[in-house]
Design a protein around this motif. Structure first.
Motif, PDB file in Angstrom:
ATOM      1  N   THR A 115       0.822  -1.210   0.000  1.00 54.45           N
ATOM      2  CA  THR A 115       0.000   0.000   0.000  1.00 54.45           C
ATOM      3  C   THR A 115       0.858   1.262   0.000  1.00 54.45           C
ATOM      4  O   THR A 115       0.531   2.245  -0.666  1.00 54.45           O
ATOM      5  CB  THR A 115      -0.952   0.013   1.206  1.00 54.45           C
ATOM      6  OG1 THR A 115      -0.191  -0.098   2.420  1.00 54.45           O
ATOM      7  CG2 THR A 115      -1.925  -1.147   1.144  1.00 54.45           C
ATOM      8  N   ALA A 116       1.967   1.235   0.737  1.00 56.79           N
ATOM      9  CA  ALA A 116       2.835   2.411   0.808  1.00 56.79           C
ATOM     10  C   ALA A 116       3.476   2.726  -0.536  1.00 56.79           C
ATOM     11  O   ALA A 116       3.888   3.866  -0.784  1.00 56.79           O
ATOM     12  CB  ALA A 116       3.917   2.212   1.861  1.00 56.79           C
ATOM     13  N   HIS A 117       3.554   1.716  -1.409  1.00 51.75           N
ATOM     14  CA  HIS A 117       4.130   1.933  -2.740  1.00 51.75           C
ATOM     15  C   HIS A 117       3.048   2.153  -3.802  1.00 51.75           C
ATOM     16  O   HIS A 117       3.304   2.021  -4.995  1.00 51.75           O
ATOM     17  CB  HIS A 117       5.046   0.770  -3.114  1.00 51.75           C
ATOM     18  CG  HIS A 117       6.380   0.838  -2.434  1.00 51.75           C
ATOM     19  ND1 HIS A 117       6.564   0.406  -1.130  1.00 51.75           N
ATOM     20  CD2 HIS A 117       7.587   1.322  -2.848  1.00 51.75           C
ATOM     21  CE1 HIS A 117       7.835   0.614  -0.786  1.00 51.75           C
ATOM     22  NE2 HIS A 117       8.464   1.167  -1.795  1.00 51.75           N
ATOM     23  N   GLY A 118       1.817   2.456  -3.335  1.00 52.62           N
ATOM     24  CA  GLY A 118       0.821   2.951  -4.274  1.00 52.62           C
ATOM     25  C   GLY A 118      -0.355   2.050  -4.592  1.00 52.62           C
ATOM     26  O   GLY A 118      -1.225   2.429  -5.375  1.00 52.62           O
ATOM     27  N   ASN A 119      -0.421   0.845  -3.992  1.00 56.97           N
ATOM     28  CA  ASN A 119      -1.507  -0.076  -4.333  1.00 56.97           C
ATOM     29  C   ASN A 119      -2.355  -0.379  -3.090  1.00 56.97           C
ATOM     30  O   ASN A 119      -1.950  -1.182  -2.238  1.00 56.97           O
ATOM     31  CB  ASN A 119      -0.935  -1.373  -4.896  1.00 56.97           C
ATOM     32  CG  ASN A 119      -2.013  -2.306  -5.439  1.00 56.97           C
ATOM     33  OD1 ASN A 119      -3.199  -2.061  -5.269  1.00 56.97           O
ATOM     34  ND2 ASN A 119      -1.600  -3.381  -6.082  1.00 56.97           N
ATOM     35  N   PRO A 120      -3.540   0.222  -2.964  1.00 55.48           N
ATOM     36  CA  PRO A 120      -4.377  -0.021  -1.781  1.00 55.48           C
ATOM     37  C   PRO A 120      -5.223  -1.287  -1.874  1.00 55.48           C
ATOM     38  O   PRO A 120      -5.884  -1.662  -0.899  1.00 55.48           O
ATOM     39  CB  PRO A 120      -5.282   1.214  -1.763  1.00 55.48           C
ATOM     40  CG  PRO A 120      -5.449   1.554  -3.215  1.00 55.48           C
ATOM     41  CD  PRO A 120      -4.133   1.217  -3.876  1.00 55.48           C
TER      42      PRO A 120
END
Length: 343
Positions: free
Chosen positions: A226-231
């Motif tokens: 998630t922190a790298h852009g994928n929730p």
């Protein structure tokens, strides 16, 4: 940090707050609600100074620290349950979603027959491994690219979404081209290079718990994605390694309500790997419904005795159909409309 904007804040006010957060060196993620916007900020910086600055902005209603080590996947960041939408299917939205198929894609005939059978029984997502990480280097390793193409062909024929395992960050682009959901197996739960790449892949991810991992470690791995852009992450309990030898793994069924308390991400159960015995899969599946799981990941094969991998824990078509028939009354009990009608 979590920053709650005042109701109906303007885009200019929101952008100003985001810019101020970035000035302190933090990464910004926003959640847009019907009345207000919530902003999440993570990274390394002067937390106290940033909070004081944000609290002085009129459009900010509140700014507080997130106490959990995992930020974006915590319920502190997002109180509502996340819903993962793919190919007409929603995981985490209240309906119990079943993902079913063989451990590994072995042939076109095998995967097509399985796709049609599980779809007819009520499954919404077809699972099947094209890349298979095996303990022994001499075991079947999967059909790789050819397996991915066969999964895509089965999707076209049945309309089922597909899920398959990705084992290396080098393969993420190729797998994403053919599959709807990228599965991270237990052995790769802490493959951080893979998790970072999946954060940028544009596909939903199902993250399995490592066989010796704590729930905190599972959530920290989800945080990488998630922190790298994928929730769009789904968590999967698949059993852990203990001293018990009666089953392949020990199913930590209590992890499901615990995770539901800690995170907004959907949580599913893999009863096949959790036990290693097909006779135990239906009972564990019923338990998953009762305890609050969002779905199942089940292994199904046309002829389990001939399977190239995990035949002992795979259901045949008739067994899977009976299990799905048995689950329906339990699924109805979870339907709020039916509960209101009964009352």
């Amino acid at each position: 940090m979590i920053i709650s904007m005042r109701p109906h804040s303007t885009k200019e006010e929101i952008d100003h707050v985001c810019d101020r957060i970035r000035d302190f060196g933090y990464i910004v993620h926003t959640i847009v609600g019907e009345e207000r916007v919530v902003i999440g900020a993570v990274g390394v910086g002067d937390v106290t100074a940033c909070l004081e600055s944000l609290q002085a902005i009129p459009a900010v209603e509140s700014a507080v620290r997130i106490s959990a080590p995992y930020k974006f996947v915590s319920k502190e960041f997002k109180k509502e349950r996340s819903r993962i939408r793919l190919n007409g299917v929603e995981i985490g939205g209240g309906k119990f979603v079943v993902m079913a198929g063989p451990c590994s894609v072995e042939s076109e005939k095998q995967i097509m027959e399985t796709a049609q059978a599980v779809a007819a029984a009520g499954a919404k997502i077809l699972r099947g491994g094209a890349f298979k990480p095996r303990t022994s280097p001499y075991d079947f390793q999967g059909l790789e690219l050819e397996g991915l193409k066969l999964l895509a062909k089965a999707r076209e024929a049945t309309g089922l979404a597909t899920i398959t395992e990705v084992t290396s960050d080098r393969d993420v682009g190729m797998v994403a081209e053919y599959a709807d959901v990228m599965q991270v197996g237990a052995r790769n739960m802490q493959n951080f290079a893979l998790l970072k790449t999946l954060g940028k892949c544009g596909r939903s991810v199902l993250l399995k718990r490592g066989m010796s991992s704590t729930l905190n470690e599972l959530l920290m791995s989800a945080e990488y994605i998630t922190a790298h852009g994928n929730p769009n992450v789904v968590l999967c309990e698949r059993g852990i390694r203990t001293f018990e030898t009666a089953t392949r793994n020990t199913c930590d069924i209590s992890s499901i309500p615990v995770l539901n308390e800690l995170t907004h991400l959907p949580v599913v159960l893999d009863p096949s790997h959790a036990t290693g015995k097909r006779s135990l899969v239906p009972a564990l599946s019923r338990a998953a419904v009762a305890i609050g799981a969002d779905g199942l990941l089940v292994e199904v094969h046309p002829a389990p005795e001939k399977a190239l991998s995990d035949g002992a824990q795979s259901l045949d078509f008739n067994q899977f159909r009976r299990m799905m028939d048995d689950l329906r009354p339990y699924l109805e009990l979870r339907n709020p409309a039916r509960v209101v009608k009964q009352v």
